[in-house]
Design an enzyme around this catalytic site. Structure first.
Site, PDB file in Angstrom:
ATOM      1  N   TYR A   1      12.886  -6.170  16.638  1.00 57.05           N
ATOM      2  CA  TYR A   1      12.942  -5.982  15.177  1.00 57.05           C
ATOM      3  C   TYR A   1      14.208  -6.625  14.604  1.00 57.05           C
ATOM      4  CZ  TYR A   1      12.881  -3.145  10.828  1.00 57.05           C
ATOM      5  OH  TYR A   1      12.873  -2.703   9.523  1.00 57.05           O
TER       6      TYR A   1
ATOM      7  N   THR B   1      22.171 -12.576   1.245  1.00 56.23           N
ATOM      8  CA  THR B   1      21.615 -11.368   1.856  1.00 56.23           C
ATOM      9  C   THR B   1      22.302 -10.173   1.212  1.00 56.23           C
ATOM     10  OG1 THR B   1      21.111 -12.427   3.955  1.00 56.23           O
ATOM     11  CG2 THR B   1      21.394 -10.037   3.996  1.00 56.23           C
TER      12      THR B   1
ATOM     13  N   ASN C   1      20.608  -2.667  16.456  1.00 55.75           N
ATOM     14  CA  ASN C   1      20.255  -1.251  16.627  1.00 55.75           C
ATOM     15  C   ASN C   1      19.640  -1.073  18.010  1.00 55.75           C
ATOM     16  OD1 ASN C   1      20.018   1.411  15.904  1.00 55.75           O
ATOM     17  ND2 ASN C   1      18.123   1.153  14.766  1.00 55.75           N
TER      18      ASN C   1
ATOM     19  N   ALA D   1      15.995  -8.993  15.909  1.00 57.36           N
ATOM     20  CA  ALA D   1      15.922 -10.455  16.047  1.00 57.36           C
ATOM     21  C   ALA D   1      15.108 -11.056  14.907  1.00 57.36           C
ATOM     22  CB  ALA D   1      15.302 -10.817  17.401  1.00 57.36           C
ATOM     23  N   ALA D   2      13.966 -10.440  14.609  1.00 54.86           N
ATOM     24  CA  ALA D   2      13.105 -10.958  13.529  1.00 54.86           C
ATOM     25  C   ALA D   2      13.806 -10.848  12.182  1.00 54.86           C
ATOM     26  CB  ALA D   2      11.785 -10.191  13.507  1.00 54.86           C
TER      27      ALA D   2
ATOM     28  N   SER E   1       0.814  -1.225   0.000  1.00 51.95           N
ATOM     29  CA  SER E   1       0.000   0.000   0.000  1.00 51.95           C
ATOM     30  C   SER E   1       0.843   1.269   0.000  1.00 51.95           C
ATOM     31  CB  SER E   1      -0.949   0.010   1.198  1.00 51.95           C
ATOM     32  OG  SER E   1      -0.229   0.137   2.400  1.00 51.95           O
TER      33      SER E   1
END
Ligand code: NAI
Length: 246
Positions: free
Chosen positions: A153, A236, A147, A155-156, A13
């Protein structure tokens, strides 16, 4: 069945997801637009169609596993194929570790990590059947170098690396690649409230001396999801203006 590649993009979106959907549609993909609310997705669909592209809408909450899997399965069955999956939607619930609540932890892990597992599980079958697939999981440089205030965040996002390498190993022989794109600081709603001195500090850390634009990430995703990128998997790729170089 049409030869057109079908690309499912979450968080389409606004921000980075919107730029990715716009770019993939401009490159001739059919963009399946997913995020929570229908109205902005309908607007983007109209915009893509006005530019001679093709798109459809699957609005759902990606933290609702059943609804999210159903949205992906519906797109695959409607088009008879699913070629590209871009897991872009994500949230932040920043807090210092001493103050971080269970809810802040769980929300971020559910939206930013579990949803990626749910999506890849649902997409694997149609991709294997088509002997072609391109999965891109959008992580973050926070997941590469950490950070302060973003333990949940980071970790995910960091976990996406191991997850993506594992499915790259599982699905590679079936023509399915899986990679992570890790943006640095990008000009979107997620970063618009950062204090000016933080923005200036981030710019000074980048070799390019600027924040990224959503289109910078879309360009990387366009290549990683292209037919040409069949030998690129389990990687990555940090798209961060040289901020981390790790
Ligand atoms: P944004 O906040 O502007 O947009 C997020 C999108 O995800 C929106 O479309 C929103 O509706 C959707 N979304 C969020 N939760 C959802 C849910 N439960 N169900 C369905 N849709 C949901 O974010 P932005 O900046 O475009 O970021 C996109 C991705 O890039 C995120 O994964 C973010 O973590 C990552 N990223 C962003 C950076 C930045 O500087 N903006 C830096 C590094 C990574």
């Amino acid at each position: 069945m049409s030869d057109q590649r079908i690309a499912f993009i979450t968080g389409a979106s606004r921000g980075i997801g919107r730029a990715i959907a716009t770019r993939l549609a401009a490159d001739g993909r059919h963009a399946v637009l997913c995020s929570r609310s229908q109205a902005p997705l309908n607007d983007l669909k109209s915009e893509i169609e006005a530019n001679a592209g093709s798109a459809s809408v699957q609005a759902c909450d990606i933290s609702d596993s059943a609804a999210f899997a159903k949205a992906i399965e519906s797109a695959a069955s409607e088009h008879g194929r699913l070629d590209i999956l871009v897991n872009n939607a994500g949230i932040t619930r920043d807090n210092l570790i001493l103050r971080m609540t269970d809810e802040e932890w769980d929300d971020v892990i559910s939206t930013n990590l579990k949803s990626v597992f749910v999506a890849c599980r649902a997409a694997a079958r149609p991709m294997m059947k088509g002997k072609f697939g391109r999965v891109v999981n959008i992580a973050s440089t926070s997941g590469l170098v950490g950070n302060a205030g973003q333990a949940n965040y980071a970790a995910a996002k960091s976990a996406l690396t191991g997850f993506t390498k594992s499915i790259a190993r599982e699905l590679g022989a079936k023509g399915v690649t899986a990679n992570v794109v890790a943006p640095g600081f990008i000009n979107t709603d997620m970063t618009k409230n950062l204090p000016e001195q933080v923005v200036e500090h981030v710019k000074s850390l980048c070799s390019t001396k600027r924040l990224g634009e959503p289109e910078d990430i879309a360009a990387a995703v366009a290549y990683v999801t292209s037919d040409d990128a069949g030998f690129l998997t389990g990687q990555t790729i940090a798209v961060d203006g040289g901020m981390t170089m790790c």
